[in-house]
Design a protein around this motif. Structure first.
Motif: not given
Length: 215
Positions: A196-206
């Motif tokens: 969850r943490l990883t996907f959330t951060e990837l979304q915010k980076l995108a």
């Protein structure tokens, strides 16, 4: 003789076709393995930006956001090692009238940090707010360098956000990731929370790359 020769001629193509099919199958398996490995490894490497060993700075900036308080503990460790003159705690998220910055300040004093060595920023509600308001604190106190302490999965976005907010300030900033008890860049997919943490951060980076806006 003719019948035997005919059978031999017909058998030869069958023997030649199978090795080619096997090679293709192996290429498919290897390719799928490489794609899977990349999908599992690349996200962690992208998020956990390379970090040089921390050196002495004017301040150690600790931003709230991890329930384990690993950022706070690592900031305290760096201060106790003499790597910063001040500890700067940043974070709003008011709970019963007390900000995260207030909580960290109280814990630091209990751990023996002099109150005069602690600076506080209690307005930042997200990473951009942390960056904007800590820049103001550092400038108000004439500080020109800082170690930013955050979590490894947050390091890349924090670096981008703080660089944008600190642009033109002349403040030299280095990012230092606090050890996380669960998240690892090479095994982040193994637990629901770290996924969850990883996907959330990837979304915010995108979002940052797509819009140029920080949060």
């Amino acid at each position: 003789m003719n019948r035997s020769a005919t059978r031999m001629v017909r058998a030869a193509p069958r023997a030649a076709v199978w090795p080619g099919g096997l090679a293709f199958l192996l290429r498919v398996i290897v390719g799928a393995g490489l794609v899977t490995a990349a999908a599992l490894i690349v996200p962690g490497i992208v998020l956990d930006t390379p970090q040089p060993a921390p050196t002495h700075s004017d301040a150690i900036v600790v931003i709230s956001g991890d329930e384990q308080m690993a950022r706070f503990q690592e900031g305290l460790n760096l201060y106790q090692r003499g790597l910063g003159q001040y500890l700067v705690f940043s974070g709003a998220a008011y709970d019963n009238g007390t900000s995260n910055a207030d909580v960290m300040r109280g814990l630091a004093v209990k751990r023996g940090v002099p109150a005069g060595a602690i600076l506080e920023e209690s307005q930042g509600e997200d990473t951009w707010g942390n960056a904007v308001y800590t820049r103001q604190v550092l400038e108000d106190h004439g500080l020109h360098s800082a170690i930013l302490v955050t979590s490894p999965y947050h390091a890349r976005r924090a670096r981008l956000t703080f660089d944008a907010a600190y642009a033109g300030s002349g403040i030299a900033l280095m990012v230092h990731a606090a050890p996380d008890s669960q998240w690892r860049k090479l095994s982040w997919w193994q637990q629901p929370e770290t996924r969850r943490l990883t996907f959330t951060e990837l979304q915010k980076l995108a979002y940052i790359f797509a819009t140029g806006q920080y949060h």
